[in-house]
Design a protein around this motif. Structure first.
Motif, mmCIF file in Angstrom:
data_model
loop_
_atom_site.group_PDB
_atom_site.id
_atom_site.type_symbol
_atom_site.label_atom_id
_atom_site.label_comp_id
_atom_site.label_asym_id
_atom_site.label_seq_id
_atom_site.Cartn_x
_atom_site.Cartn_y
_atom_site.Cartn_z
ATOM 1 N N GLN A 33 8.250 5.083 -10.867
ATOM 2 C CA GLN A 33 8.203 5.556 -9.482
ATOM 3 C C GLN A 33 8.024 4.369 -8.521
ATOM 4 N N PHE A 34 7.212 3.378 -8.922
ATOM 5 C CA PHE A 34 7.037 2.185 -8.085
ATOM 6 C C PHE A 34 8.374 1.454 -7.945
ATOM 7 N N ILE A 35 9.100 1.305 -9.037
ATOM 8 C CA ILE A 35 10.388 0.611 -9.007
ATOM 9 C C ILE A 35 11.345 1.320 -8.058
ATOM 10 N N ALA B 36 14.013 1.315 -2.839
ATOM 11 C CA ALA B 36 14.384 2.079 -1.654
ATOM 12 C C ALA B 36 14.175 1.267 -0.376
ATOM 13 N N VAL B 37 13.223 0.326 -0.392
ATOM 14 C CA VAL B 37 12.992 -0.512 0.792
ATOM 15 C C VAL B 37 13.642 -1.884 0.670
ATOM 16 N N GLY B 38 14.500 -2.038 -0.348
ATOM 17 C CA GLY B 38 15.281 -3.271 -0.457
ATOM 18 C C GLY B 38 14.665 -4.368 -1.307
ATOM 19 N N LEU B 39 13.595 -4.067 -2.027
ATOM 20 C CA LEU B 39 12.996 -5.076 -2.911
ATOM 21 C C LEU B 39 13.643 -4.995 -4.283
ATOM 22 N N VAL B 40 13.584 -6.081 -5.023
ATOM 23 C CA VAL B 40 14.085 -6.083 -6.399
ATOM 24 C C VAL B 40 12.887 -6.186 -7.336
ATOM 25 N N GLN C 246 0.830 -1.210 0.000
ATOM 26 C CA GLN C 246 0.000 0.000 0.000
ATOM 27 C C GLN C 246 0.864 1.260 0.000
ATOM 28 N N VAL C 247 1.931 1.244 0.791
ATOM 29 C CA VAL C 247 2.845 2.391 0.823
ATOM 30 C C VAL C 247 3.503 2.575 -0.545
ATOM 31 N N LEU C 248 3.950 1.475 -1.144
ATOM 32 C CA LEU C 248 4.605 1.550 -2.455
ATOM 33 C C LEU C 248 3.626 2.037 -3.530
ATOM 34 N N PHE C 249 2.370 1.570 -3.459
ATOM 35 C CA PHE C 249 1.356 2.055 -4.411
ATOM 36 C C PHE C 249 1.145 3.552 -4.239
#
Length: 163
Positions: free
Chosen positions: A149-151, A156-160, A59-62
């Protein structure tokens, strides 16, 4: 004898050299150098961690993605979260050159959507006078900006990610 730590400007210059084969002169006091380094060293990934991404984090990333600038300020993009594994498999089956889709813990579709602006006109009894290819292109650009922007937010939170 210990070596001094490599500065952010030096890391940026090295990253540019590695990626483009050209050295850049980076000002020593460049604001945002850490973010620029993250962007310059970006790479796509096609192997995922097996853990799920928490719904609250999604939700934060969206929210971050949908806060992106948009073409003509029309915000003509949507994010569809495909959560059902059978649907993800069906999509992966349509695209056999991308088998990693099937293993992704999260699968999103970024859609251009110029229907929203048409609906607003209808609600306000205003004719939609600009029914031409430009609106399709604006919506497609918005979808691309939102995906980018999602990428950035996910990384930024460590996801690929991979588009």
């Amino acid at each position: 004898m210990s070596q001094r730590p490599i500065t952010l400007p030096e890391q940026l210059a090295d990253a540019a050299l590695q990626r483009f084969g050209e050295s850049l002169r980076i000002p020593p006091d460049l604001p945002g150098a850490d973010e620029l380094l993250r962007m310059l060293t970006h790479s796509s990934h096609r192997k995922w961690a097996s853990q799920a991404v928490a719904p609250d984090l999604l939700q934060v990333l969206f929210a971050c993605a949908l806060s992106a600038p948009s073409k003509s300020d029309l915000q003509q993009a949507d994010i569809v979260h495909v959560a059902e594994r059978s649907r993800i498999k069906a999509i992966a089956d349509w695209i056999p050159d991308m088998p990693w889709i099937n293993d992704a813990p999260v699968f999103l579709v970024f859609c251009a959507n110029n229907l929203r602006i048409r609906q607003i006109g209808q609600w306000r009894d205003k004719p939609f006078v600009n029914d031409h290819l430009d609106h399709f292109m604006n919506a497609a650009v918005d979808a691309g900006i939102v995906m980018s922007q999602f990428i950035r937010a996910a990384e930024a939170v460590g996801l690929v990610t991979v588009p």
